[in-house]
Motif scaffolding. Structure first.
Motif, short mmCIF file in Angstrom:
data_model
loop_
_atom_site.label_atom_id
_atom_site.label_comp_id
_atom_site.label_asym_id
_atom_site.label_seq_id
_atom_site.Cartn_x
_atom_site.Cartn_y
_atom_site.Cartn_z
N LEU A 190 26.62 22.32 5.85
CA LEU A 190 27.00 22.62 7.24
C LEU A 190 28.41 23.19 7.30
N LYS A 191 28.80 23.87 6.25
CA LYS A 191 30.15 24.45 6.16
C LYS A 191 30.02 25.96 5.91
N TYR A 192 29.51 26.66 6.90
CA TYR A 192 29.34 28.11 6.79
C TYR A 192 30.62 28.78 7.27
N PRO A 193 31.10 29.82 6.55
CA PRO A 193 32.36 30.46 6.95
C PRO A 193 32.36 30.87 8.43
N VAL A 197 18.70 15.74 -5.86
CA VAL A 197 19.31 15.56 -4.54
C VAL A 197 19.88 16.92 -4.14
N VAL A 198 19.48 17.42 -2.98
CA VAL A 198 19.85 18.78 -2.57
C VAL A 198 20.59 18.74 -1.24
N TYR A 199 21.70 19.47 -1.17
CA TYR A 199 22.50 19.53 0.04
C TYR A 199 22.13 20.73 0.92
N ALA A 253 18.40 25.81 16.01
CA ALA A 253 17.43 26.31 15.03
C ALA A 253 17.59 25.61 13.69
N GLN A 254 18.81 25.27 13.33
CA GLN A 254 19.03 24.57 12.06
C GLN A 254 18.51 23.14 12.11
N LEU A 295 18.20 29.72 7.10
CA LEU A 295 18.87 28.97 8.17
C LEU A 295 20.39 28.99 8.03
N ASP A 296 20.92 29.75 7.07
CA ASP A 296 22.35 29.75 6.77
C ASP A 296 22.84 28.36 6.38
N LEU A 297 22.03 27.64 5.61
CA LEU A 297 22.38 26.29 5.17
C LEU A 297 22.44 26.21 3.64
N ALA A 298 22.49 27.36 2.98
CA ALA A 298 22.48 27.37 1.51
C ALA A 298 23.80 27.87 0.93
N GLU A 299 24.88 27.83 1.72
CA GLU A 299 26.18 28.25 1.20
C GLU A 299 26.54 27.38 0.00
#
Length: 550
Positions: free
Chosen positions: A338-341, A333-335, A351-352, A396-400
């Protein structure tokens, strides 16, 4: 996932046409705002501080790639380039023009979505465990039952005008990841003598009078779920207060009657309808919609991602924090975080949204789940896909790598958007995430849930935060009340708990300094690998109260 039949599709299209006519009449001045308000609320449309907000129903959080792609299209064409995922596993658009809403609803209908009953005094969106169907600790997949309950409650004539809004959560696992103890009805799968059934909780909730739900039935047979829920709703509809909206929720009724008397009233109603059990054939039909993934046993032997972990620290951190266990060996299960600084928690840009739809098709059988904590997760990611998925999310800046850390805080839109809010939430969230941006510091603090609400309605679920923040208004100025020790409820070792208020509300500029002192206290008092909430439960809140108000 469930697919519309001919009747479903026709009904939703007709509802869109009906609302289109109502909007035209409002724009032409034939309907006043007072006359239009109940019509728009029945279609999930709110008038907020700056524009109209549309709340879209995402039953139990499950989304198809076509639906996610439609979100991207709506964000791009009709909003300001983003959508907002909520703690109810729904999605909201915050900058809509009234004249565009019928077209938006028509686009949603094309991908089997609507906004019906996302507002008003009715049964709202059914929420569930984001790991449903794949959790290693799952007793039963709750999604078919959640879908049957959804169909039962949708436009049920007896329960369209309840004393107040009504929320149901269903969990099928040993660990409760659906916050069932804080819902009007919480449904938990339990095992007794080798048989699976439901434990039914009633009267939970947040807001002005936070309550932990009480057990009204210890072991309900699986097929009795709908009739028993109906019995509860009948009692609430008959006896719930309608003279005071602040005392109209079922938690007040249960508290006033007492759980024993409430249980007796429910049993009396249930006796007349308990023969109306879920039809096994209907359950089998609905279960078939939740296609079982054919897992490849060879994936358990795929180890290329482990080699990358050894050589790529960023990938290793992502694997440690954003990738969770799966029931099938070789799958994960991979997240998508949506909590980018520096960005509002839960917001996803155009785009995301488009990018996640592509990722769903490439790596997750065209599906994803919106989570309780305002992220998105992909449930069936094979080991062989982990590296490519990480690279796609990174672009996509979704891997924080911050899931379950301080940076993964929950936050409602607050005064930036909501007409009910007393204080801003998003600016405070930014201050917290900017201060605690160092990953080594985050990981040293470990699992910490910070939940923030801009008003007492508690859309940010601050009562259940390990640290809760509530915005309040003091003579026209924004202040923030800090609480510690809340927990949404995971298992018997960590039961549901309402956070304790530490003291007087403080100015926004003081919030981050207090957070630092709370974490310093935690670091000084924890033992071994003890988490923040475990330390609070052991020591009590007094050490943290003293630290907050030095």
């Amino acid at each position: 996932m469930y697919r519309y039949n001919t009747m479903d599709a026709r009904f939703v299209r007709e509802r869109v046409a009906e609302f289109r006519n109502q909007v035209q009449r409002r724009l032409a001045g034939e309907l006043s705002e007072d006359q239009f308000r109940p019509l728009r609320l029945m279609n999930g449309l709110y008038l907020q501080r700056h524009a109209y907000m549309l709340r879209i129903s995402v039953p139990y959080g499950l989304l198809s790639s076509a639906q996610m792609r439609t979100f991207g299209y709506i964000a791009e064409r009709y909003d300001r380039g983003f959508g907002h995922f909520t703690t109810r596993q729904n999605l909201q658009f915050n900058w809509l023009r009234l004249e565009d809403v019928p077209d938006i609803l028509a686009h949603l209908a094309e991908v089997e979505m609507h906004a019906i009953q996302t507002s008003g005094n009715c049964v709202r969106n059914i929420s569930s465990d984001p790991y449903a169907g794949v959790a290693p600790d799952e007793l039963i997949d709750p999604r078919p039952f959640a879908e049957i309950v959804r169909q039962y409650k949708e436009l049920h004539p007896e329960f369209m005008y309840l004393p107040r809004k009504f929320k149901i959560a269903i969990s099928g696992a040993r660990d409760d990841r659906a916050a069932t103890a804080f819902h009007d009805i919480g449904v938990q799968a339990v095992e007794q003598n080798g048989e699976i059934g439901w434990r039914i909780l009633v009267g939970g909730g947040m807001g002005r009078t936070p309550r932990i739900a009480m057990v009204v039935h210890e072991f309900l047979p699986l097929m009795d779920l709908v009739s028993y829920i109906e019995a509860i709703l009948r009692v609430y509809n008959l006896h719930g207060r309608r003279d005071n909206k602040f005392k109209a929720r079922i938690k007040i009724l249960v508290g006033d009657m007492g759980v024993e008397a409430f249980r007796e009233a429910v049993d009396a109603e249930w006796e007349a309808i308990r023969d109306q059990r879920i039809d096994p054939a209907r359950l089998a039909e609905v279960r078939a919609y939740f296609e079982q993934v054919q897992y490849d046993a060879a994936e358990a032997q795929v180890t290329a991602h482990q080699r990358r972990r050894a050589n790529d620290p960023a990938f290793d951190r992502w694997m440690q924090w954003n990738v969770k266990p799966h029931k099938a060996a070789g799958y994960n299960v991979v997240y998508a975080s949506l909590k980018y600084p520096g960005r509002p928690p839960g917001d996803a840009a155009t785009a995301q949204l488009y990018g996640m739809a592509d990722i769903m098709d490439r790596f997750n059988h065209g599906q994803a789940v919106a989570t309780y904590n305002q992220n998105v997760c992909f449930q069936d990611v094979a080991n062989s896909s982990l590296e490519a998925l990480y690279d796609a999310l990174q672009a996509l800046d979704l891997a924080e790598p911050n899931i379950d850390t301080v940076a993964d805080l929950i936050c409602c839109p607050g005064l930036d958007y909501c007409s009910l809010a007393n204080a801003s939430s998003i600016p405070i969230a930014k201050l917290v995430t900017e201060r605690f941006a160092d990953l080594d510091e985050l990981y040293d603090l470990g699992k910490v849930h910070i939940n923030m609400s801009g008003c007492i309605n508690a859309c940010g679920h601050h009562h259940t935060g390990h640290i809760g923040i509530l915005g309040i208004n003091k003579r026209g100025e924004e202040f923030y009340q800090i609480s510690v020790g809340g927990h949404a409820g995971t298992n018997e070792r960590l039961p549901a708990r309402i956070a304790d208020i530490l003291g007087p509300a403080v100015p926004g500029d003081d919030v981050v300094d207090i957070m630092e002192r709370l974490f310093e206290t935690y670091a000084a008092t924890r033992t071994g690998t003890e988490s923040f909430i475990e330390t609070v439960m052991r020591t009590g809140v007094e050490p943290f109260r003293e630290a907050a108000y030095v």
